[in-house]
Enzyme design. Structure first.
Site, PDB file in Angstrom:
ATOM      1  N   GLY A  17       0.711  -1.053   0.049  1.00  0.00           N
ATOM      2  CA  GLY A  17      -0.134   0.032  -0.082  1.00  0.00           C
ATOM      3  C   GLY A  17       1.067   1.416   0.369  1.00  0.00           C
ATOM      4  O   GLY A  17       1.852   1.150  -0.493  1.00  0.00           O
TER       5      GLY A  17
ATOM      6  N   HIS B 159       2.244   4.947  -4.973  1.00  0.00           N
ATOM      7  CA  HIS B 159       2.612   4.991  -5.675  1.00  0.00           C
ATOM      8  C   HIS B 159       3.078   5.356  -7.248  1.00  0.00           C
ATOM      9  O   HIS B 159       2.266   3.908  -7.832  1.00  0.00           O
ATOM     10  CB  HIS B 159       4.318   5.903  -4.916  1.00  0.00           C
ATOM     11  CG  HIS B 159       4.905   5.052  -4.923  1.00  0.00           C
ATOM     12  ND1 HIS B 159       5.829   3.962  -6.526  1.00  0.00           N
ATOM     13  CD2 HIS B 159       5.482   4.501  -4.138  1.00  0.00           C
ATOM     14  CE1 HIS B 159       6.626   3.128  -5.906  1.00  0.00           C
ATOM     15  NE2 HIS B 159       6.036   3.305  -4.317  1.00  0.00           N
TER      16      HIS B 159
ATOM     17  N   HIS C 230       4.377   1.082  -7.726  1.00  0.00           N
ATOM     18  CA  HIS C 230       2.662   0.297  -8.256  1.00  0.00           C
ATOM     19  C   HIS C 230       1.824   0.596  -9.038  1.00  0.00           C
ATOM     20  O   HIS C 230       1.846  -0.573  -9.735  1.00  0.00           O
ATOM     21  CB  HIS C 230       1.870   0.146  -6.503  1.00  0.00           C
ATOM     22  CG  HIS C 230       3.136   0.233  -5.134  1.00  0.00           C
ATOM     23  ND1 HIS C 230       3.254   1.641  -4.529  1.00  0.00           N
ATOM     24  CD2 HIS C 230       3.806   0.033  -4.312  1.00  0.00           C
ATOM     25  CE1 HIS C 230       4.325   1.446  -3.024  1.00  0.00           C
ATOM     26  NE2 HIS C 230       4.788   0.367  -3.387  1.00  0.00           N
TER      27      HIS C 230
ATOM     28  N   GLN D 163       7.797  -9.551   7.289  1.00  0.00           N
ATOM     29  CA  GLN D 163       8.963  -8.951   7.020  1.00  0.00           C
ATOM     30  C   GLN D 163      10.351  -7.863   7.562  1.00  0.00           C
ATOM     31  O   GLN D 163      10.902  -6.841   7.144  1.00  0.00           O
ATOM     32  CB  GLN D 163       9.076  -8.821   5.976  1.00  0.00           C
ATOM     33  CG  GLN D 163       7.968  -7.616   4.956  1.00  0.00           C
ATOM     34  CD  GLN D 163       7.835  -7.703   3.159  1.00  0.00           C
ATOM     35  OE1 GLN D 163       6.772  -8.420   2.982  1.00  0.00           O
ATOM     36  NE2 GLN D 163       8.546  -6.293   2.893  1.00  0.00           N
TER      37      GLN D 163
ATOM     38  N   ASP E 298      13.641  -2.760  -6.123  1.00  0.00           N
ATOM     39  CA  ASP E 298      13.520  -4.534  -5.215  1.00  0.00           C
ATOM     40  C   ASP E 298      14.187  -5.505  -6.029  1.00  0.00           C
ATOM     41  O   ASP E 298      13.178  -6.730  -6.283  1.00  0.00           O
ATOM     42  CB  ASP E 298      12.897  -4.903  -4.508  1.00  0.00           C
ATOM     43  CG  ASP E 298      11.777  -3.572  -3.768  1.00  0.00           C
ATOM     44  OD1 ASP E 298      12.165  -3.199  -2.230  1.00  0.00           O
ATOM     45  OD2 ASP E 298      10.756  -2.300  -4.140  1.00  0.00           O
TER      46      ASP E 298
ATOM     47  N   SER F  97       9.117   5.363  -3.785  1.00  0.00           N
ATOM     48  CA  SER F  97       9.330   4.813  -2.684  1.00  0.00           C
ATOM     49  C   SER F  97       7.886   5.015  -1.637  1.00  0.00           C
ATOM     50  O   SER F  97       8.725   6.043  -1.640  1.00  0.00           O
ATOM     51  CB  SER F  97      10.721   4.343  -1.912  1.00  0.00           C
ATOM     52  OG  SER F  97      10.666   3.992  -0.682  1.00  0.00           O
TER      53      SER F  97
HETATM   54  P1  AMP Z   1       5.586  -2.314  -1.499  1.00  0.00           P
HETATM   55  O1  AMP Z   1       4.749  -1.943  -1.344  1.00  0.00           O
HETATM   56  O2  AMP Z   1       7.282  -1.609  -1.057  1.00  0.00           O
HETATM   57  O3  AMP Z   1       6.249  -3.775  -0.828  1.00  0.00           O
HETATM   58  O4  AMP Z   1       6.203  -2.961  -2.962  1.00  0.00           O
HETATM   59  C1  AMP Z   1       5.595  -3.448  -3.665  1.00  0.00           C
HETATM   60  C2  AMP Z   1       5.711  -3.694  -5.195  1.00  0.00           C
HETATM   61  O5  AMP Z   1       6.897  -2.144  -6.337  1.00  0.00           O
HETATM   62  C3  AMP Z   1       7.133  -4.409  -5.018  1.00  0.00           C
HETATM   63  O6  AMP Z   1       7.437  -5.488  -6.268  1.00  0.00           O
HETATM   64  C4  AMP Z   1       8.771  -2.966  -5.507  1.00  0.00           C
HETATM   65  O7  AMP Z   1       9.912  -4.186  -6.222  1.00  0.00           O
HETATM   66  C5  AMP Z   1       7.295  -2.107  -6.861  1.00  0.00           C
HETATM   67  N1  AMP Z   1       8.033  -1.270  -6.596  1.00  0.00           N
HETATM   68  C6  AMP Z   1       8.372  -0.087  -5.370  1.00  0.00           C
HETATM   69  N2  AMP Z   1       8.887   0.841  -5.789  1.00  0.00           N
HETATM   70  C7  AMP Z   1       8.650   0.684  -7.099  1.00  0.00           C
HETATM   71  C8  AMP Z   1       9.484   1.913  -8.202  1.00  0.00           C
HETATM   72  N3  AMP Z   1      10.032   2.720  -8.111  1.00  0.00           N
HETATM   73  N4  AMP Z   1       9.093   1.526  -9.500  1.00  0.00           N
HETATM   74  C9  AMP Z   1       8.747   0.169  -9.832  1.00  0.00           C
HETATM   75  N5  AMP Z   1       8.310  -0.746  -8.724  1.00  0.00           N
HETATM   76  C10 AMP Z   1       8.627  -0.672  -7.517  1.00  0.00           C
END
Ligand code: AMP
Length: 288
Positions: free
Chosen positions: A33, A36, A39, A63, A152, A187
């Site tokens: 969640g 941005h 996502h 995690q 990631d 992020s």
């Molecule tokens: P998270 O919500 O941080 O766990 O991220 C969820 C998914 O979004 C993961 O597969 C991340 O690698 C991807 N993600 C996060 N930031 C970015 C970004 N700037 N560009 C592309 N994918 C992203």
């Protein structure tokens, strides 16, 4: 709340069974969640390739390590749902923590070798939590394809390996990192940065740019590239560097000469916030 936001597993299963019966291709985008544009690029990729898309929103407690930001991690479900948008073929699955981890839960995935270094060493137990929740989400959604961000990099490598090793019949897709115009990788944790910290956070993408420039100029000595990355991070005044390395893009193991498929990985702290970023490095063949 609208019906396309699903909390209950029984309801999710009913929906996915119906889609499967119709022969529809289902994609899943696992997230925590605070969505941005990074996502949303994964959601768009899934919408391109699949007939139905499930965006999961779950801040996965297993995690996070002790003292990490689990409690203050931003939770913005209504806004996230608005950003994803109800296009009639996208569903948001936001399970409760005690649905994923009911009382008595005690089975975890042992992450693959590629999880050992870097984020795995900096955050003990992190990838055990990631692999466990991702496998559960893949099983719950029965998705044909799952979308992850290259942001990631190690996480994507870990998940690819897990899915291959455990015969999970889900195709893993990895989409490019989305950045702000000045280079900062998007992020959810960027929200923690003050304006002055955000300036210093640019050190990560600048250091990666330095590495790419050196490789483009013919540098093949990893120690030289790593020293330049550290120099760039120190020049903007990041507060701590956990790693700034150039490694093999498949195994994530160190090398002294630039591997043919290489990646630069950085984890650095700015104020109280740990940031990670990476960039693939490809040596152009040197012509005689
Ligand atoms: P998270 O919500 O941080 O766990 O991220 C969820 C998914 O979004 C993961 O597969 C991340 O690698 C991807 N993600 C996060 N930031 C970015 C970004 N700037 N560009 C592309 N994918 C992203």
């Amino acid at each position: 709340m609208a019906e396309w936001i699903v909390h209950a597993l029984a309801r999710l299963r009913e929906q996915t069974a119906d889609w499967k019966q119709q022969g529809l291709r289902v994609g899943v985008v696992p997230t925590m969640g605070a969505l941005h544009a990074g996502h949303l690029s994964l959601v768009e990729a899934a919408r391109r390739d699949c007939d139905r898309v499930i965006t999961t929103i779950f801040v996965n407690p297993t995690q996070f390590g002790p003292g990490e930001d689990l409690d203050r991690y931003p939770r913005t479900l209504e806004r996230d749902a608005e950003l994803v948008g109800d296009d009639g073929r996208t569903l948001i699955y936001a399970p409760a923590a005690d649905s994923i981890y009911p009382p008595g839960f005690s089975t975890y995935i042992e992450p693959p070798a590629v999880a050992r270094r870097w984020e795995g060493a900096r955050r003990p137990g992190h990838f055990r939590g990631v692999t466990t929740v991702v496998l559960k989400l893949l099983l719950r959604t029965a998705a044909d394809a799952a979308y992850f961000g290259a942001k990631d990099f190690q996480q994507a490598a870990v998940i690819r390996r897990m899915v291959a090793d455990l015969d999970v019949p889900t195709e893993i897709r990895v989409e490019p990192t989305v950045r702000d115009p000045d280079g900062l990788a998007l992020s959810s944790r960027n929200a923690y940065l003050s304006p002055r910290e955000r300036e210093r956070a640019l050190g990560l993408s600048r250091a990666l740019g330095t590495a790419a420039d050196l490789v483009a100029a013919g540098e093949r000595h990893v120690a030289t590239i790593e020293a330049a990355m550290r120099g760039a991070l120190e020049a903007v005044g990041v507060d701590e560097i956990d790693y700034a390395v150039v490694v093999d893009a498949d195994s994530l193991e160190p090398a002294s000469e630039l591997p043919p498929e290489a990646v630069a990985l950085i984890a650095a702290r700015v104020g109280a916030t740990w940031l990670i970023d990476n960039q693939r490095l490809r040596a152009r063949p040197l012509h005689a």
